[in-house]
Design a protein around this motif. Structure first.
Motif, PDB file in Angstrom:
ATOM      1  N   ARG A 112      -7.542  10.899  -6.075  1.00 44.18           N
ATOM      2  CA  ARG A 112      -6.788  11.161  -7.079  1.00 44.18           C
ATOM      3  C   ARG A 112      -5.541  10.424  -7.055  1.00 44.18           C
ATOM      4  O   ARG A 112      -5.394   9.234  -8.428  1.00 44.18           O
ATOM      5  CB  ARG A 112      -5.794  12.580  -7.483  1.00 44.18           C
ATOM      6  CG  ARG A 112      -6.999  13.423  -7.909  1.00 44.18           C
ATOM      7  CD  ARG A 112      -7.905  13.077  -8.722  1.00 44.18           C
ATOM      8  NE  ARG A 112      -7.269  13.780 -10.161  1.00 44.18           N
ATOM      9  CZ  ARG A 112      -6.394  14.777 -10.798  1.00 44.18           C
ATOM     10  NH1 ARG A 112      -7.595  16.035  -9.890  1.00 44.18           N
ATOM     11  NH2 ARG A 112      -6.306  14.453 -11.777  1.00 44.18           N
ATOM     12  N   PHE A 113      -4.923   9.538  -5.958  1.00 47.16           N
ATOM     13  CA  PHE A 113      -3.831   8.769  -5.617  1.00 47.16           C
ATOM     14  C   PHE A 113      -3.906   7.470  -5.747  1.00 47.16           C
ATOM     15  O   PHE A 113      -2.964   6.109  -5.750  1.00 47.16           O
ATOM     16  CB  PHE A 113      -2.145   9.112  -5.915  1.00 47.16           C
ATOM     17  CG  PHE A 113      -2.319  10.755  -6.260  1.00 47.16           C
ATOM     18  CD1 PHE A 113      -1.532  10.880  -7.717  1.00 47.16           C
ATOM     19  CD2 PHE A 113      -2.560  11.847  -6.256  1.00 47.16           C
ATOM     20  CE1 PHE A 113      -1.049  12.210  -7.772  1.00 47.16           C
ATOM     21  CE2 PHE A 113      -2.486  12.906  -6.848  1.00 47.16           C
ATOM     22  CZ  PHE A 113      -1.240  12.932  -7.607  1.00 47.16           C
ATOM     23  N   HIS A 114      -4.609   7.258  -4.828  1.00 47.07           N
ATOM     24  CA  HIS A 114      -4.887   5.785  -3.703  1.00 47.07           C
ATOM     25  C   HIS A 114      -5.882   5.045  -4.305  1.00 47.07           C
ATOM     26  O   HIS A 114      -7.458   5.467  -4.654  1.00 47.07           O
ATOM     27  CB  HIS A 114      -4.962   6.110  -2.154  1.00 47.07           C
ATOM     28  CG  HIS A 114      -3.963   6.285  -1.549  1.00 47.07           C
ATOM     29  ND1 HIS A 114      -4.135   6.977  -0.509  1.00 47.07           N
ATOM     30  CD2 HIS A 114      -2.958   7.361  -1.745  1.00 47.07           C
ATOM     31  CE1 HIS A 114      -2.741   7.559  -0.256  1.00 47.07           C
ATOM     32  NE2 HIS A 114      -2.437   7.783  -0.858  1.00 47.07           N
ATOM     33  N   LEU A 115      -5.447   4.182  -4.876  1.00 48.06           N
ATOM     34  CA  LEU A 115      -6.460   2.922  -5.319  1.00 48.06           C
ATOM     35  C   LEU A 115      -6.852   2.050  -4.268  1.00 48.06           C
ATOM     36  O   LEU A 115      -6.154   1.826  -3.143  1.00 48.06           O
ATOM     37  CB  LEU A 115      -5.513   2.712  -6.594  1.00 48.06           C
ATOM     38  CG  LEU A 115      -4.825   3.108  -7.922  1.00 48.06           C
ATOM     39  CD1 LEU A 115      -4.634   1.788  -9.027  1.00 48.06           C
ATOM     40  CD2 LEU A 115      -6.708   3.955  -8.094  1.00 48.06           C
ATOM     41  N   SER A 161       2.050   6.897  -3.603  1.00 47.85           N
ATOM     42  CA  SER A 161       1.202   6.860  -2.178  1.00 47.85           C
ATOM     43  C   SER A 161       1.762   8.552  -1.695  1.00 47.85           C
ATOM     44  O   SER A 161       2.630   8.781  -1.942  1.00 47.85           O
ATOM     45  CB  SER A 161       1.015   5.560  -1.692  1.00 47.85           C
ATOM     46  OG  SER A 161       2.093   5.042  -0.453  1.00 47.85           O
ATOM     47  N   LEU A 162       0.589   8.806  -0.513  1.00 47.82           N
ATOM     48  CA  LEU A 162       0.879  10.129  -0.312  1.00 47.82           C
ATOM     49  C   LEU A 162       1.224   9.748   1.581  1.00 47.82           C
ATOM     50  O   LEU A 162      -0.480   9.039   1.715  1.00 47.82           O
ATOM     51  CB  LEU A 162       0.348  11.001  -0.167  1.00 47.82           C
ATOM     52  CG  LEU A 162      -0.459  11.626  -1.456  1.00 47.82           C
ATOM     53  CD1 LEU A 162      -1.035  12.374  -1.942  1.00 47.82           C
ATOM     54  CD2 LEU A 162       1.007  11.501  -2.173  1.00 47.82           C
ATOM     55  N   ARG A 199       0.861  -1.410   0.444  1.00 46.06           N
ATOM     56  CA  ARG A 199      -0.066   0.134  -0.037  1.00 46.06           C
ATOM     57  C   ARG A 199       0.471   1.312   0.432  1.00 46.06           C
ATOM     58  O   ARG A 199       0.249   2.163  -0.969  1.00 46.06           O
ATOM     59  CB  ARG A 199      -1.181   0.016   0.675  1.00 46.06           C
ATOM     60  CG  ARG A 199      -2.587  -0.830   0.993  1.00 46.06           C
ATOM     61  CD  ARG A 199      -2.769  -1.019   2.476  1.00 46.06           C
ATOM     62  NE  ARG A 199      -3.029   0.382   2.902  1.00 46.06           N
ATOM     63  CZ  ARG A 199      -3.725   0.967   2.613  1.00 46.06           C
ATOM     64  NH1 ARG A 199      -4.391   0.485   2.595  1.00 46.06           N
ATOM     65  NH2 ARG A 199      -4.363   2.000   3.535  1.00 46.06           N
ATOM     66  N   VAL A 200       2.153   1.026   0.786  1.00 47.08           N
ATOM     67  CA  VAL A 200       2.665   2.371   0.443  1.00 47.08           C
ATOM     68  C   VAL A 200       4.040   2.675  -0.654  1.00 47.08           C
ATOM     69  O   VAL A 200       3.917   3.689  -1.453  1.00 47.08           O
ATOM     70  CB  VAL A 200       4.257   2.233   2.132  1.00 47.08           C
ATOM     71  CG1 VAL A 200       4.653   3.693   2.076  1.00 47.08           C
ATOM     72  CG2 VAL A 200       2.581   2.209   3.304  1.00 47.08           C
TER      73      VAL A 200
END
Length: 337
Positions: free
Chosen positions: A332-335, A41-42, A33-34
């Protein structure tokens, strides 16, 4: 009676095995996830302070950590700053990272916990191994052990070390640490007099703790690519960062051509209250509205960056900044992973 005890024992072992397997899956999922290929990821770097604030309320920091967890940030990063001095530009009083990571492990549920970075050269590697194992157990496999070498010669002197030893110390301490945290665990003593026992690192963990190089530690990028989950570095202006990433990819192709190796960036962020404000460079990052920030992050993802952690520096309330990032930027970035 014996049959009943046997059934109870078998049931307990089954539950324990399920827990172990679940922790293994969860630990790997946390890393994925990272750091995932073709994704960004943020995360957030603690302490989360409003611009100009240098004294942290750590009860508030735990509340903000829970908020970050609930809102879907992928990682919380803590720093290791053993000593402060008048010539060191960071005036914040940081807690010892291991003391802080304990309550973070028990106050959060899903977010990864990462050190950015434990000063490997100024701590004994077996102490680091014990602490890392403990945090990993308390967090159910959510810990990523980021390791650095420190860069202040006076701090080395305060600990009785020579700063020009840092490259060799980093390598040798890494080897001892990796062996202790590996599967199976091997404790390599500095000295083993005749008749010395074989030591173990307990409690036994179902999963190993991933090791991440933060900065170079005085090592070549090929060494980092061989030994580390990835490479975490400071923000640089885009052309310099692209060149750095190209150097990293070339090293990965040479040293670990069949393996995924992550690339991450720590970025200072002053998020403007005006969502349309253009990006302006600041030290180690940007001041920007969210639209410009999204554009910057899109470019970073396209350029091969897998994770960005924000060191917040806005004049706005921290909760307000976290909420805007969570609602407007993270999706916008985390699927879904």
């Amino acid at each position: 009676m014996r049959e009943e005890q046997s059934r109870v024992t078998a049931s307990r072992r089954s539950r324990q095995l399920a827990t172990v397997n679940g922790q293994q899956d969860y630990a790997q999922n946390t890393v994925n996830r990272v750091f995932a290929n073709d994704a960004l990821s943020l995360g957030l770097t603690l302490p989360l302070l409003r611009a100009g604030t240098i004294v942290a309320d750590f009860d508030e920091q735990l509340a903000l950590a829970r908020l970050a967890d609930e809102r879907g940030f992928r990682a919380l990063w803590v720093r290791d700053v053993p000593l402060n001095s008048a010539d060191y530009p960071d005036p914040v009083g940081h807690l010892d990272p291991w003391v802080l990571l304990g309550p973070l492990a028990t106050h959060t549920q899903r977010i990864a916990l990462a050190s950015g970075a434990i000063v490997l050269t100024l701590r004994h590697p077996l102490h680091i191994a014990k602490a890392a194992l403990s945090v990993n157990m308390l967090s159910h496999g959510r810990f990523i052990l980021g390791l650095g070498s420190g860069d202040r010669p006076p701090e080395y002197a305060a600990f009785g070390r020579e700063s020009d030893e840092r490259r060799e110390l980093y390598r040798s301490h890494w080897d001892t640490l990796a062996a202790a945290l590996g599967k199976p665990s091997r404790v390599i003593p500095e000295r083993a007099p005749e008749g010395a026992p074989t030591f173990q690192l307990l409690p036994d963990s179902a999963d190993s703790v991933p090791l991440l190089a933060v900065g170079s530690g005085g090592q070549s990028v090929d060494w980092i690519a061989r030994h580390s989950l990835g490479w975490m570095t400071y923000h640089r202006e885009p052309d310099a960062q692209r060149a750095r990433y190209s150097m990293w990819r070339a090293a990965v192709e040479r040293a670990a051509p069949t393996a995924f190796r992550a690339f991450g960036v720590a970025m200072r962020l002053d998020l403007s209250g005006d969502p349309h404000e253009p990006a302006q460079p600041v030290t180690l990052g940007y001041r920007a509205g969210r639209h410009a920030l999204i554009s910057i992050l899109d470019d970073m993802r396209a350029g091969g960056t897998h994770h960005v952690t924000f060191n917040l520096a806005a004049e706005r309330p921290v909760v307000e900044v976290i909420e805007e990032l969570a609602s407007e930027v993270l999706p916008r970035f985390h699927l879904a992973r």
